[in-house]
Design an enzyme around this catalytic site. Structure first.
Site: not given
Lengths: 645, 364
Positions: B96, B195, B247
């Site tokens: 920013y 995970e 996964d």
């Protein structure tokens, strides 16, 4: 005496009425179904209006209206023009008798030809709805308008006048036809719109207003006040285009007693030597009486015509639209698409079997056009759009035969209609366009015409490629410009300020980064009072008292590390005339190019070139085509390699 | 950690290189190791993957290159000013702040993060030296582990990662170096890095940390540097084996890769972040077959990612080659939570014990 079979048969033999003929052949004439009938009806009327205006040198103002308020399935079509009008006694014949017309015998480029067109519409209206056609025509401001309500006597092929009266019409002159037919407006609307839009493209001098059945009004504006070059009627046929029957008829009617005089006087392109050669090859006596030749001898003569090299017929009977007007028209009609660029080309006239013809082509590229669907093809013959039978037309096969992959369009196997964000424009003008059928929807496969179409398309394709390449190079170099003008100075400033040192000079680094010669052009149009701006387009814009000067400013900047010296060429449109020019060019080839031999430009040095063109309208010339010679074209942005004239 | 003066000097060297190029009439450029799959090599000494000899040049020859140089200098200047004023900022804050850098402003935070990484690579300093922190990633820990953390007020606080925390666990701070965190007692047999949050919570609810003497770490997708650093320290200092449980898809294998081998983006500090002894527990493509798990079709992107992994030097072992080829063959992927097919306790009662036994941690 007993009756023979021939007598029996004779009972059945009688004249066929034109109504029966029409009924059986209406598909050939373009009335095969209610959708096509609607388009054909409008087309025949509009063709007539345009032809009439052109012959009378009037800028056409045409109104097309369709009404569907009447009985179901019926459409009332109104077509009104500001043409010269038709004299009173001819009105019934023009609209109420088939095979009656002024252009059938003329050898010239025109829209209608057979004299079937408009009367066939009247007949179709009568057969399909039982209603009569109303024609109003006025030939002069001071004379009254005449109104005819007409039918066709289908047994005799003669007009039947239902009503004839003098009427008031506030137009100074013109013709209006009101005919009711069975037509499918719901389906035909789209075709009708396309037809009118396309007609407007090839008739940039015409203004066409289309009022739809729901009252919606579309105005297809006139984009030039210059009338098409008047087509000159060829008084004599060219021997290579003649048919046996016509040849025999001409010979029987001639007043010339010698074959050689007959050939020289009644055909075009037949000189002393050619005539001698024809007679020799046909093995005919030069002094023979043409009236006494046998059929066999005529056939020999015809064969000899084909064998001898005969000069091409004069081609001033053709009226092409011209590159500038094609571009202007296409630009005007594709505004909503906001295309990236439009290119067009007009080929020189050529000849097939004794008939002069000329091909023009154009490509509209980019903008909102879908890149993944097949390109759209707009086909025209003698300024008439061809809407049907695209697949059977020589222009489609010529287009499909070109490998468009070279020009960055998608095309499976390099054959067929390519995919890409483009509209193709193809116009064939001829004294005799070889249509595949009487409905005049497709041009037959004539190899001379196919070749010319290919050449025209290739010319356009090259221009298209030029544009695309330039765009690609420009984008890359524009980035570099941003780099050297904005980012690099910032980099220098920042590094200097972080180290609290003075900002270093950048010129040398800039030439190292750019390493090109950059050429850019700015085009402006200056409106000028019109005294008489010279133009090679026929006629002047009489209505306007101003014109435009097209000003090109070229900037050549050397961002190479060494001085550069080379020649620069700027292409100019054939319709333009070169005015002020600085620096002095090495050569001006009118209608083709300007050449400069530029002085050596030092590194980071710049050179400005200005030149003015007259005879163009605002927007006609919005980008320069520049070429260089005597420098490696790889170094140059904004110009291509000059390949010679 | 380098000292401040040295960090500032290294940052100035960047400006000096660019300025020097300009003075010599040369196109300014910076060079750094190529940060791509093609340029990572195995470091025998540390047992991790690091950048090889491939060099990328960022030169003002192209617009992108020029922007990169300009931005790099702006970032360097910004870091110098933070060091001088003893401030620090998040990567997002820096993004920013770049709004005020005119032409040098970033168009996405990904770009500004990437320049910060470039600077690490060029200078050999760490993000911490630059006083840049990531967003709080809040990776969580539950297990029989006692940590001593130096709090904001400077006080040392002992935290037991089961008794002193709620069900959400102990949150890993962004600084996990010794001056901030010290591992005290760890009474566990192994570390299990997980995970997804759903699976982490499942194991917590089922009491897997106590029943199987495990320290559970939630990776929260691709793990943050602090999470990886935390796992590495825990594993090395407390001599605990690490297992990664994800996964069954190509993206999850990359998560394992970054924990065990080092990530491509941060290969310059792999020896500092990666845990070479970490093992992949599952879910493996062979598990899909063996446990008959519910599956989804591989997408086009999945297939592309799997094929890319076949050419990734980090995945060149027999195990990975076989598993990836198997997955491409069956064309399926699956999730950790697909194990719920057999009931909520199946993962803790059957699947994990079986897998851990195969890996020699638990007795059958």
């Amino acid at each position: 005496m007993t009756k023979t079979i021939a007598h029996e048969l004779a009972k059945k033999q009688r004249e066929i009425s034109i109504a029966e003929f029409f009924e059986r052949n209406k598909h050939i004439l373009g009335f095969g179904n209610p959708t096509r009938a609607l388009v054909t009806a409008v087309k025949e009327a509009v063709d007539n209006s345009l032809d009439a205006c052109e012959e009378a040198k009037i800028l056409p103002d045409i109104l097309v209206e369709v009404h569907t308020k009447g009985e179901d399935g019926e459409c009332k079509i109104i077509v009104e023009d500001n043409g010269p009008g038709i004299i009173r006694r001819q009105i019934p014949l023009v609209f109420g008798k088939l095979l009656y017309g002024s252009r059938f015998h003329a050898i010239r480029q025109s829209r209608g030809q057979q004299g079937i067109g408009i009367s066939a519409v009247v007949l179709y209206g009568q057969l399909s709805t039982g209603k009569h056609t109303i024609v109003i025509s006025k030939i002069d401001e001071k004379r009254p308008a005449h109104l005819y309500e007409l039918a066709i006597d289908t047994n005799k092929n003669t007009p039947e006048i239902v009503k004839n009266e003098v009427t008031k019409w506030d137009k100074p002159h013109g013709t209006r036809i009101e005919v009711t037919i069975v037509g499918d407006y719901k389906r035909g609307r789209r075709f009708l719109y396309d037809y009118i839009q396309s007609t407007s493209i090839v008739n940039p001098h015409a203004q066409i207003t289309f009022v739809e059945a729901n009252g919606e009004k579309h105005v297809f504006e006139r984009v030039t006040d210059t009338l098409p070059r008047p087509t000159v009627e060829l008084k004599k046929p060219h021997p290579q285009g003649i048919e046996l029957g016509t040849l025999i008829k001409m010979a029987k009617n001639t007043s010339n007693r010698k074959l050689s005089t007959f050939l020289k006087k009644e055909f075009t392109s037949m000189g002393e030597r050619t005539t001698d050669a024809v007679c020799r090859i046909a093995n005919l006596d030069k002094d023979a009486n043409p009236k006494e030749l046998t059929r066999d001898e005529f056939i020999r003569l015809l064969k000899a015509f084909k064998k001898v090299k005969i000069m091409a017929p004069p081609t001033d009977c053709l009226s092409p639209i011209g590159e500038t007007l094609i571009k202007r028209s296409l630009k005007h009609e594709t505004q909503e698409i906001s295309p990236e660029f439009i290119v067009a080309t007009t080929r020189p006239p050529s000849v097939y079997s004794g008939h002069p013809f000329q091909v023009e082509a154009g490509i509209v590229y980019g903008g909102k056009l879908d890149a993944n669907s097949p390109v759209k093809i707009l086909r025209f013959a003698n300024r008439v759009p061809l809407l049907y039978q695209q697949g059977g037309c020589v222009s489609t096969s010529a287009l499909s035969d070109i490998d468009w992959r070279r020009y960055k369009l998608e095309q499976r196997g390099g054959k067929g209609i390519p995919n890409g964000p483009a509209i193709f424009f193809i116009h064939v003008a001829s004294t005799s366009v070889p249509f595949t059928s009487e409905s005049k929807e497709a041009i037959a496969d004539v190899s001379e015409i196919e070749n010319e179409i290919k050449l025209a398309l290739r010319e356009c394709a090259r221009k298209m490629q030029h544009h695309l390449n330039k765009k690609e190079k420009r984008i890359k170099t524009r980035e570099k410009f941003e780099l050297i003008t904005k980012i690099l100075p910032e980099i220098a400033k920042k590094s200097a300020s972080m180290l609290e040192k003075p900002v270093p000079p950048l010129d040398a680094v800039i030439t190292r980064i750019m390493d090109v010669v950059w050429i850019e052009d700015i085009i402006t149009y200056e409106k000028v009072e019109r005294k008489k701006v010279q133009t090679t387009l026929e006629g002047f814009d009489e209505g306007k008292n101003y014109g435009y000067i097209t000003k090109s400013q070229l900037l050549v900047a050397n961002y190479k590390q060494k001085p550069q010296k080379f020649n620069l060429y700027a292409l100019i449109p054939s319709d333009a005339v070169v005015g002020f020019i600085d620096p002095k060019p090495a050569k001006i080839e009118e209608g083709k190019y300007i050449k400069w031999c530029l002085p050596a430009i030092e590194p980071t040095g710049k050179l400005e070139i200005t030149f003015e063109l007259a005879g163009l309208d605002k927007g006609d010339f919005d980008e320069n085509d520049l070429y260089v010679e005597g420098i490696n074209p790889e170094y140059v942005i904004g110009a291509d390699k000059w390949e010679g004239d | 950690m380098e000292n401040k003066r040295e960090v500032m000097k290294k940052l100035d060297e960047i400006a000096e290189k660019i300025y020097g190029d300009l003075i010599k009439n040369e196109i300014p450029s910076l060079t750094l190791p190529t940060r791509a799959k093609s340029n990572i090599v195995f470091d025998e000494h540390f047992g991790v993957w690091k950048y090889g000899k491939g060099i990328t040049s960022r030169a003002a020859k192209t617009l992108d290159g020029a922007y990169m140089l300009l931005r790099t200098m702006y970032v360097a200047e910004f870091i110098k000013s933070m060091i001088k004023t003893r401030k620090s900022s998040t990567l997002r804050e820096m993004y920013y702040i770049s709004e005020g850098w005119n032409m040098a402003k970033f168009s996405s935070q990904q770009d500004s993060d990437s320049i910060a990484e470039d600077l690490e690579v060029i200078t050999g300093c760490l993000r911490e030296d630059f006083r840049l922190r990531p967003e709080e990633d809040g990776a969580r820990i539950i297990g029989n582990l006692v940590i001593e953390e130096v709090t904001r007020s400077g006080e040392k606080r002992r935290i037991h990662c089961q008794d002193d925390v709620g069900d959400a666990g102990y949150s890993i701070p962004y600084n996990v170096e010794k001056e901030k965190i010290v591992f005290k007692d760890a009474d566990a047999d192994f570390v299990l890095a997980i995970e997804t949050g759903g699976m982490f919570d499942r194991l917590v609810e089922n009491g897997f940390d106590t029943s199987h003497r495990a320290i559970l770490v939630h990776l929260k997708g691709q793990p943050a540097r602090s999470t990886r650093r935390f796992i590495k320290r825990l594993s090395e200092e407390k001599k605990l084996p690490v297992f990664v449980f994800t996964d069954c898809d190509p993206w999850s294998y990359r998560i394992y890769g970054s924990v065990a081998y080092g990530a491509i983006k941060t290969a310059h500090i792999s020896e500092y972040l990666a845990t070479p002894t970490a093992q992949f527990l599952g879910v493996a493509p062979s598990d899909i077959v063996n446990y008959e798990l519910p599956t989804d079709e591989l997408t086009k992107e999945d297939v592309k990612a799997l094929k890319s992994e076949l050419t990734d030097p980090r995945f060149k072992s027999r195990f990975w080659k076989d598993e990836i080829k198997l997955q491409l063959k069956i064309g399926k992927k699956s999730e950790q939570q697909a194990l719920a097919k057999y009931g909520l306790d199946y993962v803790t009662d059957t699947y994990l014990p079986e897998k851990l036994a195969q890996m020699g941690v638990l007795k059958k």
